[in-house]
Design an enzyme around this catalytic site. Structure first.
Site, PDB file in Angstrom:
ATOM      1  CB  SER A 198      -7.197  35.644  35.175  1.00  0.00           C
ATOM      2  OG  SER A 198      -7.571  36.928  34.740  1.00  0.00           O
ATOM      3  CE1 TYR A 221      -7.818  36.440  31.254  1.00  0.00           C
ATOM      4  CE2 TYR A 221      -6.796  34.975  29.666  1.00  0.00           C
ATOM      5  CZ  TYR A 221      -6.726  35.720  30.807  1.00  0.00           C
ATOM      6  OH  TYR A 221      -5.556  35.742  31.556  1.00  0.00           O
TER       7      TYR A 221
HETATM    8  P1  NAP Z   1       1.938  34.815  27.019  1.00  0.00           P
HETATM    9  O1  NAP Z   1       3.081  35.761  27.133  1.00  0.00           O
HETATM   10  O2  NAP Z   1       0.970  34.965  25.899  1.00  0.00           O
HETATM   11  O3  NAP Z   1       2.504  33.294  27.017  1.00  0.00           O
HETATM   12  C1  NAP Z   1       1.575  32.258  26.916  1.00  0.00           C
HETATM   13  C2  NAP Z   1       2.356  30.993  26.664  1.00  0.00           C
HETATM   14  O4  NAP Z   1       1.436  29.906  26.493  1.00  0.00           O
HETATM   15  C3  NAP Z   1       3.199  31.086  25.385  1.00  0.00           C
HETATM   16  O5  NAP Z   1       4.440  30.434  25.565  1.00  0.00           O
HETATM   17  C4  NAP Z   1       2.336  30.322  24.394  1.00  0.00           C
HETATM   18  O6  NAP Z   1       3.059  29.736  23.337  1.00  0.00           O
HETATM   19  C5  NAP Z   1       1.785  29.229  25.295  1.00  0.00           C
HETATM   20  N1  NAP Z   1       0.623  28.569  24.682  1.00  0.00           N
HETATM   21  C6  NAP Z   1      -0.491  29.152  24.195  1.00  0.00           C
HETATM   22  N2  NAP Z   1      -1.320  28.222  23.701  1.00  0.00           N
HETATM   23  C7  NAP Z   1      -0.706  27.019  23.880  1.00  0.00           C
HETATM   24  C8  NAP Z   1      -1.056  25.665  23.573  1.00  0.00           C
HETATM   25  N3  NAP Z   1      -2.214  25.355  22.968  1.00  0.00           N
HETATM   26  N4  NAP Z   1      -0.187  24.681  23.899  1.00  0.00           N
HETATM   27  C9  NAP Z   1       0.997  24.983  24.489  1.00  0.00           C
HETATM   28  N5  NAP Z   1       1.395  26.245  24.804  1.00  0.00           N
HETATM   29  C10 NAP Z   1       0.539  27.236  24.503  1.00  0.00           C
HETATM   30  O7  NAP Z   1       1.084  34.866  28.346  1.00  0.00           O
HETATM   31  P2  NAP Z   1       1.471  35.266  29.834  1.00  0.00           P
HETATM   32  O8  NAP Z   1       1.143  36.698  30.075  1.00  0.00           O
HETATM   33  O9  NAP Z   1       2.835  34.741  30.160  1.00  0.00           O
HETATM   34  O10 NAP Z   1       0.362  34.407  30.602  1.00  0.00           O
HETATM   35  C11 NAP Z   1       0.622  33.090  31.043  1.00  0.00           C
HETATM   36  C12 NAP Z   1      -0.624  32.654  31.791  1.00  0.00           C
HETATM   37  O11 NAP Z   1      -0.949  33.628  32.789  1.00  0.00           O
HETATM   38  C13 NAP Z   1      -1.862  32.553  30.905  1.00  0.00           C
HETATM   39  O12 NAP Z   1      -2.655  31.468  31.349  1.00  0.00           O
HETATM   40  C14 NAP Z   1      -2.590  33.877  31.160  1.00  0.00           C
HETATM   41  O13 NAP Z   1      -3.982  33.754  30.915  1.00  0.00           O
HETATM   42  C15 NAP Z   1      -2.296  34.074  32.601  1.00  0.00           C
HETATM   43  N6  NAP Z   1      -2.384  35.433  33.104  1.00  0.00           N
HETATM   44  C16 NAP Z   1      -1.663  36.439  32.531  1.00  0.00           C
HETATM   45  C17 NAP Z   1      -1.731  37.732  33.115  1.00  0.00           C
HETATM   46  C18 NAP Z   1      -0.967  38.900  32.563  1.00  0.00           C
HETATM   47  O14 NAP Z   1      -1.249  40.035  32.984  1.00  0.00           O
HETATM   48  N7  NAP Z   1      -0.003  38.708  31.684  1.00  0.00           N
HETATM   49  C19 NAP Z   1      -2.506  37.946  34.241  1.00  0.00           C
HETATM   50  C20 NAP Z   1      -3.260  36.885  34.752  1.00  0.00           C
HETATM   51  C21 NAP Z   1      -3.173  35.631  34.183  1.00  0.00           C
HETATM   52  P3  NAP Z   1       3.005  30.447  21.874  1.00  0.00           P
HETATM   53  O15 NAP Z   1       3.878  31.631  21.970  1.00  0.00           O
HETATM   54  O16 NAP Z   1       3.514  29.383  20.947  1.00  0.00           O
HETATM   55  O17 NAP Z   1       1.567  30.810  21.611  1.00  0.00           O
HETATM   56  C1  GCO Z   2      -7.069  41.934  29.855  1.00  0.00           C
HETATM   57  C2  GCO Z   2      -5.799  41.322  30.348  1.00  0.00           C
HETATM   58  C3  GCO Z   2      -6.090  40.502  31.592  1.00  0.00           C
HETATM   59  C4  GCO Z   2      -4.817  39.856  32.076  1.00  0.00           C
HETATM   60  C5  GCO Z   2      -5.038  39.071  33.299  1.00  0.00           C
HETATM   61  C6  GCO Z   2      -5.522  39.906  34.463  1.00  0.00           C
HETATM   62  O1  GCO Z   2      -7.233  42.038  28.629  1.00  0.00           O
HETATM   63  O2  GCO Z   2      -7.870  42.330  30.711  1.00  0.00           O
HETATM   64  O3  GCO Z   2      -5.199  40.520  29.356  1.00  0.00           O
HETATM   65  O4  GCO Z   2      -7.051  39.546  31.339  1.00  0.00           O
HETATM   66  O5  GCO Z   2      -4.300  38.980  31.121  1.00  0.00           O
HETATM   67  O6  GCO Z   2      -5.841  37.963  33.096  1.00  0.00           O
HETATM   68  O7  GCO Z   2      -5.478  39.093  35.614  1.00  0.00           O
END
Ligand code: NAP
Ligand code: GCO
Length: 261
Positions: free
Chosen positions: A142, A155
């Site tokens: 992230s 986080y």
């Molecule tokens: P999201 O839309 O919230 O999806 C997260 C997924 O993980 C969902 O399918 C959720 O299932 C699943 N999950 C959560 N807890 C779990 C557990 N204990 N066991 C199995 N599955 C679980 O998140 P996203 O935005 O796609 O993010 C995916 C990854 O990228 C995360 O690691 C997040 O921290 C990272 N990330 C996101 C962003 C961003 O801007 N979106 C940026 C940087 C990094 P449920 O729906 O059942 O909870």
């Molecule tokens: C926040 C966002 C971020 C993104 C991502 C950025 O609240 O700042 O959720 O943390 O999820 O991790 O890289």
């Protein structure tokens, strides 16, 4: 060298969002897709969504924080699909709470999913990767692996730890031809960030939405599908000499001081 034909990829938490986009990209490169989610209804929805994309995925219910369940999942996948060649530790949660108001149990829950679970799942797949003579592990880090901000202490601690876990798996298992790298997405339009893009009661954009667009050189949120190419690269032979690296796919956020208001 960017093809994944004959490879089995496990992407955790990939019914939708970033995991789903990465899985689609890997499927298009030839990989067999395996994913898990916590609830059967989400796994079913995910299987449907993959089918719409022409992908015959394998879906399993598993909470990635439960070590016994993860070990059973990996054994079931090896029996029903085959040995996992590529692991994407994608499942993750966030709790946006000022640190002094956050309960220790809430902090622990975020650490459990975002840091302990990648340890548990990686530990479960590495022995078979060693036997097979190769493996690829991709941890979804992230911006918070590098930067802090208000309300995301748990986080950021987890994602900072995940960066170092990535480097340590590289250090400990590189001799077995296992490459462990991270992808550090910028701000991606998924359900996880939806609250940060909500239209305000007066119809204006969320202040954080405007803030992120000012911090991103392209002036926009990134899309999940924009992570697929970097993920395929790190899952393919093309990255066999890349190890312990966090590939930031952030549109340049980390390089940019931000647009003058
Ligand atoms: P999201 O839309 O919230 O999806 C997260 C997924 O993980 C969902 O399918 C959720 O299932 C699943 N999950 C959560 N807890 C779990 C557990 N204990 N066991 C199995 N599955 C679980 O998140 P996203 O935005 O796609 O993010 C995916 C990854 O990228 C995360 O690691 C997040 O921290 C990272 N990330 C996101 C962003 C961003 O801007 N979106 C940026 C940087 C990094 P449920 O729906 O059942 O909870
Ligand atoms: C926040 C966002 C971020 C993104 C991502 C950025 O609240 O700042 O959720 O943390 O999820 O991790 O890289």
């Amino acid at each position: 060298m960017f093809r994944l034909d004959g490879k089995i990829a496990l992407i955790t938490g990939a019914s939708y969002g970033i995991g789903f986009a990465i899985a689609k990209g890997m499927a298009n490169a030839g990989a067999t897709i395996v994913f898990n989610d916590i609830k059967q209804e989400l796994v079913d929805k995910g299987l449907e969504a993959y089918k719409v994309e022409g992908i015959e995925a394998h879906g399993y219910v598993c909470d990635v924080t439960d070590e016994d369940a993860v070990n059973a999942l990996v054994a079931q996948i090896e029996k029903e699909v085959g040995v996992i060649d590529i692991l994407v530790n994608n499942a993750g949660i966030i709790k946006r709470i000022p640190m002094t108001e956050m309960k220790a149990s809430e902090f622990r829950q975020v650490i459990d999913v975002d840091l302990n679970a990648p340890f548990i799942v990686s530990k479960a797949v590495i022995p078979s990767m060693i036997k097979k003579g190769h493996g690829k592990i991709i941890n979804i880090c992230s911006m918070m692996s590098e930067l802090g901000r208000e309300t995301v202490s748990a986080y950021a601690a987890a994602k900072g730890g995940l960066k170092m876990l990535t480097r340590n798996i590289c250090s400990e298992y590189g001799e077995y031809n296992i490459q462990c790298n991270g992808i550090g997405p910028g701000y991606i339009a998924t359900p996880q960030t939806a609250p940060l893009r909500e239209i305000q009661p007066d119809g204006s954009r969320h202040p954080f939405d405007k803030f992120i667009c000012a911090k991103t050189p392209a002036g926009r949120w990134l899309q999940p599908d924009e992570l697929a190419g970097p993920a395929v690269f790190l899952a393919s032979e093309a990255s066999n000499a890349v190890n312990g690296h966090i590939l930031y796919v952030d549109g340049g956020i980390l390089a940019y001081i931000g647009k003058q208001p």
